[in-house]
Scaffold this motif. Structure first.
Motif, PDB file in Angstrom:
ATOM      1  N   ALA A 109       2.407   2.827  10.117  1.00  0.00           N
ATOM      2  CA  ALA A 109       3.454   1.968   9.548  1.00  0.00           C
ATOM      3  C   ALA A 109       2.812   0.938   8.621  1.00  0.00           C
ATOM      4  O   ALA A 109       1.684   0.490   8.860  1.00  0.00           O
ATOM      5  N   LEU A 110       3.527   0.610   7.577  1.00  0.00           N
ATOM      6  CA  LEU A 110       3.138  -0.453   6.655  1.00  0.00           C
ATOM      7  C   LEU A 110       4.346  -1.339   6.436  1.00  0.00           C
ATOM      8  O   LEU A 110       5.484  -0.854   6.442  1.00  0.00           O
ATOM      9  N   ASP A 111       4.105  -2.623   6.242  1.00  0.00           N
ATOM     10  CA  ASP A 111       5.209  -3.513   5.908  1.00  0.00           C
ATOM     11  C   ASP A 111       4.678  -4.645   5.050  1.00  0.00           C
ATOM     12  O   ASP A 111       3.469  -4.837   4.922  1.00  0.00           O
ATOM     13  N   GLN A 137       9.474  -2.069   4.905  1.00  0.00           N
ATOM     14  CA  GLN A 137       8.673  -1.398   5.926  1.00  0.00           C
ATOM     15  C   GLN A 137       8.789   0.106   5.704  1.00  0.00           C
ATOM     16  O   GLN A 137       9.891   0.618   5.437  1.00  0.00           O
ATOM     17  N   VAL A 138       7.664   0.801   5.818  1.00  0.00           N
ATOM     18  CA  VAL A 138       7.637   2.266   5.768  1.00  0.00           C
ATOM     19  C   VAL A 138       6.918   2.729   7.026  1.00  0.00           C
ATOM     20  O   VAL A 138       5.799   2.293   7.315  1.00  0.00           O
ATOM     21  N   ASP A 176       2.770   6.435  -3.850  1.00  0.00           N
ATOM     22  CA  ASP A 176       2.847   4.990  -4.094  1.00  0.00           C
ATOM     23  C   ASP A 176       3.946   4.414  -3.202  1.00  0.00           C
ATOM     24  O   ASP A 176       5.136   4.655  -3.431  1.00  0.00           O
ATOM     25  N   VAL A 177       3.556   3.658  -2.191  1.00  0.00           N
ATOM     26  CA  VAL A 177       4.503   3.134  -1.208  1.00  0.00           C
ATOM     27  C   VAL A 177       5.500   2.175  -1.855  1.00  0.00           C
ATOM     28  O   VAL A 177       6.702   2.284  -1.632  1.00  0.00           O
ATOM     29  N   LEU A 178       5.016   1.236  -2.660  1.00  0.00           N
ATOM     30  CA  LEU A 178       5.929   0.284  -3.293  1.00  0.00           C
ATOM     31  C   LEU A 178       6.838   0.981  -4.300  1.00  0.00           C
ATOM     32  O   LEU A 178       7.994   0.588  -4.465  1.00  0.00           O
TER      33      LEU A 178
END
Length: 166
Positions: A14-16, A42-43, A119-121
């Motif tokens: 998880a990333l946030d 959050q992902v 790319d998460v963002l």
């Protein structure tokens, strides 16, 4: 911020974080300035071993300034995103899932090719763009109560109503 989507999901990572709304240039390109809000995001990845399916859960929330399509005044609108994206290995699999959905036979889940450099963002921004209403409007426009309604005049056809009753 770049991840290997399949590995991220399989590991249940998880990333946030938080990002200034103005930093999301594609989201803000047609919106009024200033965009001084902050988006919380959050992902989370998850993997279902029995089915072999991997998922990304994307959540984001924050204000953006938009133009009301009724009164043409800028106002703050809170965007909320809660999406589940299924991961597939190839573009051909994605096309097959889209075709099934178009025919009404597929699941209503959105799918994404599991890129090794996702790319998460960019993903969060894509989901926020999709959540942006096409024609945003105030619930009640400012000044709506200040303008008196014009007096109602009787319809010129109301006279004809009496003829039908005789």
């Amino acid at each position: 911020m770049v991840i290997d989507a399949a590995g991220f999901a399989r590991a249940g990572q998880a990333l946030d974080g938080r990002i200034g709304t103005a930093e999301l240039t594609r989201l803000c390109q047609d919106l009024p300035e200033p965009q001084d809000g902050e988006i919380r995001w959050q992902v989370r990845g998850r993997f279902d071993a029995p089915s072999g399916r991997a998922w990304l859960d994307v959540e984001a929330e924050g204000p953006v300034r938009v133009i009301c399509q009724r009164c043409l005044e800028a106002f703050s609108l809170t965007l909320r995103v809660s999406s589940t994206l299924g991961l597939v290995e190839t573009q051909a699999q994605l096309d097959a899932m889209d075709a099934l959905e178009a025919e009404g036979d597929g699941p209503e889940t959105e799918y994404l090719v599991a890129e090794q450099r996702l790319d998460v963002l960019g993903l969060v921004e894509d989901e926020l763009i999709l959540a942006l209403p096409y024609a945003p409007r105030h619930d009640v426009c400012p000044g709506d109560g200040d303008v008196p309604e014009p007096p109602r005049r009787p319809s010129p056809f109301a006279v004809l109503e009496r003829f039908g009753k005789d």
